[in-house]
Write a protein that holds these residues in place. Structure first.
Motif, PDB file in Angstrom:
ATOM      1  N   ALA A 109       2.270   1.602  -3.590  1.00 34.54           N
ATOM      2  CA  ALA A 109       1.301   2.100  -4.410  1.00 34.54           C
ATOM      3  C   ALA A 109       1.064   3.494  -4.460  1.00 34.54           C
ATOM      4  CB  ALA A 109      -0.159   1.228  -4.043  1.00 34.54           C
ATOM      5  N   ASP A 110       0.841   3.869  -3.175  1.00 32.54           N
ATOM      6  CA  ASP A 110       0.655   5.297  -2.767  1.00 32.54           C
ATOM      7  C   ASP A 110       1.840   6.154  -3.428  1.00 32.54           C
ATOM      8  OD1 ASP A 110      -1.701   5.015  -1.844  1.00 32.54           O
ATOM      9  OD2 ASP A 110      -1.031   5.036   0.367  1.00 32.54           O
TER      10      ASP A 110
ATOM     11  N   PRO B 126      -6.817  -5.136  -0.814  1.00 32.84           N
ATOM     12  CA  PRO B 126      -6.834  -3.581  -0.679  1.00 32.84           C
ATOM     13  C   PRO B 126      -5.875  -3.063  -1.713  1.00 32.84           C
ATOM     14  CG  PRO B 126      -6.804  -4.990   1.453  1.00 32.84           C
ATOM     15  CD  PRO B 126      -6.686  -6.174   0.252  1.00 32.84           C
ATOM     16  N   VAL B 127      -4.717  -4.031  -1.942  1.00 31.47           N
ATOM     17  CA  VAL B 127      -3.624  -3.153  -2.944  1.00 31.47           C
ATOM     18  C   VAL B 127      -4.486  -3.384  -4.177  1.00 31.47           C
ATOM     19  CG1 VAL B 127      -1.374  -3.548  -3.805  1.00 31.47           C
ATOM     20  CG2 VAL B 127      -1.882  -4.194  -1.516  1.00 31.47           C
TER      21      VAL B 127
ATOM     22  N   GLU C  23      -7.420  -3.011  -5.086  1.00 26.70           N
ATOM     23  CA  GLU C  23      -8.323  -1.754  -5.185  1.00 26.70           C
ATOM     24  C   GLU C  23      -7.646  -0.649  -5.301  1.00 26.70           C
ATOM     25  OE1 GLU C  23     -11.731  -0.825  -5.470  1.00 26.70           O
ATOM     26  OE2 GLU C  23     -11.792  -2.822  -5.028  1.00 26.70           O
ATOM     27  N   ARG C  24      -6.464  -0.269  -4.682  1.00 27.05           N
ATOM     28  CA  ARG C  24      -6.047   1.221  -4.739  1.00 27.05           C
ATOM     29  C   ARG C  24      -5.079   1.282  -5.947  1.00 27.05           C
ATOM     30  NH1 ARG C  24      -3.326   3.843  -0.413  1.00 27.05           N
ATOM     31  NH2 ARG C  24      -5.447   2.946   0.637  1.00 27.05           N
ATOM     32  N   LEU C  25      -4.848   0.039  -6.547  1.00 25.49           N
ATOM     33  CA  LEU C  25      -4.061   0.153  -8.161  1.00 25.49           C
ATOM     34  C   LEU C  25      -5.270   0.475  -8.972  1.00 25.49           C
ATOM     35  CD1 LEU C  25      -1.433  -2.816  -7.892  1.00 25.49           C
ATOM     36  CD2 LEU C  25      -1.116  -0.203  -7.775  1.00 25.49           C
TER      37      LEU C  25
ATOM     38  N   MET D 224       0.723  -1.243   0.069  1.00 23.95           N
ATOM     39  CA  MET D 224      -0.020  -0.074   0.142  1.00 23.95           C
ATOM     40  C   MET D 224       0.885   1.158  -0.021  1.00 23.95           C
ATOM     41  SD  MET D 224      -3.145  -0.798  -0.008  1.00 23.95           S
ATOM     42  CE  MET D 224      -4.298   0.258   0.468  1.00 23.95           C
TER      43      MET D 224
ATOM     44  N   GLU E 112      -7.920   2.058  -8.469  1.00 25.71           N
ATOM     45  CA  GLU E 112      -8.107   3.609  -8.277  1.00 25.71           C
ATOM     46  C   GLU E 112      -7.228   4.431  -9.068  1.00 25.71           C
ATOM     47  OE1 GLU E 112      -8.359   4.216  -4.040  1.00 25.71           O
ATOM     48  OE2 GLU E 112     -10.075   2.920  -3.601  1.00 25.71           O
ATOM     49  N   GLN E 113      -6.039   4.095  -8.981  1.00 27.67           N
ATOM     50  CA  GLN E 113      -4.902   4.855  -9.556  1.00 27.67           C
ATOM     51  C   GLN E 113      -4.823   4.529 -10.993  1.00 27.67           C
ATOM     52  OE1 GLN E 113      -1.912   3.694  -6.835  1.00 27.67           O
ATOM     53  NE2 GLN E 113      -2.197   5.490  -5.777  1.00 27.67           N
TER      54      GLN E 113
END
Length: 117
Positions: free
Chosen positions: A44-45, A65-66, A68-70, A41, A72-73
Motif C-alpha cells: 500500500a505504501d 489497518p490496510v 484505513e491506509r488505502l 501495508m 487515506e491514499q
C-alpha cells in the motif's frame, strides 16, 4: 471497465491464484499478492496500483489497518469475505463486498462499485 492494476490481499494461495486468473482473464493486471497485513501495508505504501481486493480475515488478523491506509491514499478497494466474519467497522460499511468463493461474474460489478463510490 478499463484495464486496472490490482493489489490482491488474500491469505489462501489457491484462492489468490484463482482470483488472479479471473482478473487477468478480464484484462486486468495483478501488481502484487499479499498474504499478511504487514506485507499489504508495504505494498500500500509503495502504491502503483489502481484498486485493491482485501480479504477481511488474514489467518486471524484483521485487514482494517490496510483498508484505513488505502482510504487515506484515496485508493478504492473491495472487501472479500467467506461470510464468517463480523460486519465491517462503520467507516467501511459502504465499501463493496464480494463473497467467496469468487466467481468471474461477481468480480467486475464489485470493482465497478468500488470505483463509483
Amino acid at each position: 471497465m478499463s484495464q486496472r492494476s490490482i493489489l490482491v490481499v488474500e491469505d489462501e494461495p489457491l484462492i489468490a491464484m484463482m482470483l488472479e486468473d479471473f482478473l487477468e482473464s478480464l484484462g486486468h493486471s495483478v501488481t502484487a499478492t499479499c498474504e499478511s497485513v504487514q506485507d499489504a501495508m508495504v505494498e500500500a505504501d509503495k502504491g502503483g496500483f489502481d484498486i485493491a481486493i482485501l480479504d477481511v480475515n488474514l489467518k486471524g488478523e484483521s485487514v482494517w489497518p490496510v483498508a484505513e491506509r488505502l482510504r487515506e491514499q484515496q485508493i478504492p478497494f473491495v472487501l472479500a469475505t467467506g461470510g464468517h466474519v463480523d460486519p465491517p467497522p462503520a467507516q467501511f460499511a459502504n465499501v463493496p463486498v464480494i463473497e467467496k468463493p469468487y466467481t468471474v461474474d461477481r468480480v467486475t460489478p464489485a470493482l465497478d462499485a468500488a470505483f463509483a463510490a
